[in-house]
Every structure is written in structure tokens, then in C-alpha cells.
Design an enzyme around this catalytic site. Sequence first.
Site, PDB file in Angstrom:
ATOM      1  N   ARG A 166       9.092  -8.647   9.180  1.00  0.00           N
ATOM      2  CA  ARG A 166       8.510  -8.930   7.854  1.00  0.00           C
ATOM      3  C   ARG A 166       9.585  -9.388   6.864  1.00  0.00           C
ATOM      4  NH1 ARG A 166       4.710  -7.977  10.715  1.00  0.00           N
ATOM      5  NH2 ARG A 166       2.759  -6.983  10.101  1.00  0.00           N
ATOM      6  N   SER A 238      -1.379  -4.142   5.113  1.00  0.00           N
ATOM      7  CA  SER A 238      -0.439  -3.009   5.085  1.00  0.00           C
ATOM      8  C   SER A 238       0.323  -3.011   3.768  1.00  0.00           C
ATOM      9  CB  SER A 238       0.574  -3.129   6.216  1.00  0.00           C
ATOM     10  OG  SER A 238      -0.076  -3.175   7.451  1.00  0.00           O
ATOM     11  N   GLU A 334       5.630  -3.360   1.678  1.00  0.00           N
ATOM     12  CA  GLU A 334       5.521  -4.664   2.317  1.00  0.00           C
ATOM     13  C   GLU A 334       5.009  -5.691   1.314  1.00  0.00           C
ATOM     14  OE1 GLU A 334       3.127  -7.361   5.150  1.00  0.00           O
ATOM     15  OE2 GLU A 334       3.165  -5.343   6.007  1.00  0.00           O
TER      16      GLU A 334
END
Length: 343
Positions: A166, A238, A334
Site C-alpha cells: 500500500r 480498509s 490506510e
Amino acid sequence: MIRFEEHYSLKPYNTFGVEAGARYFFEFTEPQDLQEFVRSNKTISDEKILVLGGGSNLLLVGDFDGLVLHPAVPGIETVREDSRQVWLRAGAGVVWDDFVQFVVASGWGGVENLSLIPGNVGATPVQNIGAYGQEAATVIDSVAGVDLRTGEEWDITAHDCRFGYRNSLFKNELKGRFVITSVVFRVEKFPELKLHYSGLEEEVQKLGSPSVATVRQAVVAIRQSKLPDPATLGNAGSFFKNPVVTQQQAERLTARYPEIPVYPAGEGMVKLSAGWLIDRCGWKGVRRGDAGVHEKHALVLVNYGKASGREIFSLSEEIRHSVSETFGVTLEREVNVAGREIH
Ligand code: EPU
């Protein structure tokens, strides 16, 4: 096509569906439009910049007192092909799942496990999106975009994008400096399917013989069974990353919680499941006004209607604090947080 607005509502541009305004908003469909805009606005580098694609990984905690750039570059085209692979250029404004659908319908592979991830193509390298055992980094060949200081267009090869979990160059050194306008993906004509992610193979078997089409169908079914659709319930997937801890720390945790899920994450490191940690702290289904933790997945925060970005943010901080107190593990967000500064 270009569009320039002042004091513009970003509510339709963020999948949390929170109300927030942009001081300036610029939308464009051609990279040249952005180049001209940059060259004719000499003060652009003094502005605070927010690049906003599908807004599916963003929490706006207040108005954005700067310039929002919204790439709406359309189109998917074949750049070249050989006997094994096809190079496809997709505009930053293409809806990611439309691109996946196009690739799968052509019988090609490499992105089928990434089905139904909300957002636009332009965000895929920034986040290095990943799901069910596949990652965008594996199929990205190069990324084109415009340098906001000079208005020049650059091509960045995948190697130079410094992809991580990520993470990428675009989230770090190039943040607020470079706007992605298109991405070249290299997809496979004879794909090797990735079915190892827990539960995926079983789901595929229910649908028939394994193919890119059945994998896509299976991933869609799994996602729909536990992740809320932003069109009906505001969310940004998320909210936190899965934390990576040392082997030692993981062993201490496993001794106390033998059922804790752990995944290898490179030498001496272990990835934990943020969803599990949050769930174990009792957060699943908790609601504070219109801000809440999803009933089926503790890693997803949701907006039941009129929650403000700040309310969702406060809930997320409470969760972070509680996971840290209980497990001694620090969760990292995130989603990107933007808007008025948080103190
Ligand atoms: N779990 C719980 N309770 C929960 C949620 C999860 O106990 O409420 C545990 C379960 O043990 C489960 C494990 O967590 O086996 C992992 O859950 P899941 O398979 O749903 O995956 P995840 O690690 O929570 C990651 C990505 C998702 C991606 C899925 C599938 C991150 C931060 N998230 O979630 O990506 O779709 O894997 O590959 O890496 C996103 O980035 O927005 C996103 C949705």
C-alpha cells in the site's frame, strides 16, 4: 474538457459521502489541459494540492483550503503486444473495475483478483492496490503524469515507482507534486491463476472450472459478502493497514492469543490482521451517531448517513488507542486524511 470551480462541494467525490468543500476545483480530461493549467498558473506550487480520483481512499475532515485536481482522463487502448503479453494504457479517470472487466472479458489475466475495488485507475499505483493475493505493482509497466512545478509530462517506469505494501513514490516524494494521467498495465494472455488466498479456491470451485472469469466472479462474491458497497453505505474500504511487527513481538502475541492470525512478511517480520485486532477489542458493529464500525468487517469504518469527517476520524482514533492499549500494536491509517488541519 476542463472545469474550474471555486467553493465546490466534494460530497459526490468521496465514497464516505461526507460534506466538505474545496476552495478551488479543477477537472480535466486531457493531460495537455493540466499542463496548460499549470503553466498559466505560476502560483500553483504555493497552493495546497489534493489529487482526487474516485475519492475511495479518503477521509475529508473539513473543507480543503487549496486546489483539488480531479483527473478524468478516459480511455483504454492497446499499446503493444507479443505472443504472451498485452500492454494496455488506461486513463487515470477510468473506473478501476471497468478496466478489470475489460481485461477479464478479453480473457487476459493479472488483475482478476483485484475485481470490485472502488476507485479510478489513477489511484492504483499510488496505493499499490492489492487483494486476494494480487497487487497492482505486478502488472504496472509505467505511469505517466504531469509535474506540477514545471507542467512537463513524465513517464515513470514501474521499477522507479518504489512499490511497497500500500505504498509508492507517489505517496511520498511525489505527493502533491505529480498528477498521474494514465497507467500502462502489462497483462497476461496465458495467465497463471492465484487461488491461494484463504477461501478463494473454494469459492471458485462453486462456480465451475478455474478461469479469469470465475476468479473475478468469486472475488466479487466474497467482497459483496463482507465489504459494504459505498453506493449504499459510505466507506473507504480498509481504514488501517495490516501492521507489520517483528517476529519477537508476534511470538509474544501468539503466546497470549494462540488464535491470532499471522502472515510471513519478509525476513524476521510478521504481518498481523488489523481487522482481527480491532474485532477482538470489541469494535465490530459499534456505532457513534452516524459514524460506525461495519458489522461484518471491523477494518471498515462506515458513514450511516450524516456523519462528519471529524466524527469518523475521532472514532478511528479511539480504535487506534484501544488496539495499542490491548495489544501494544500501533495501527497506521490506510486512508488519506485531508481537510482542515487536525490538532
Ligand atoms: N478478521 C477478523 N474480524 C474482522 C475482519 C477480519 O477477525 O472483522 C480477520 C479474519 O481472521 C480474516 C483476517 O482478518 O481471516 C483477514 O481478513 P480479510 O481476508 O478480510 O482481509 P484483510 O487483511 O482485513 C486485506 C486488505 C483488503 C483486501 C483483503 C483481501 C489491507 C489493509 N486490506 O484485508 O483491502 O480486500 O485483504 O485481500 O491490506 C482495502 O485496502 O481497502 C481493502 C479492502
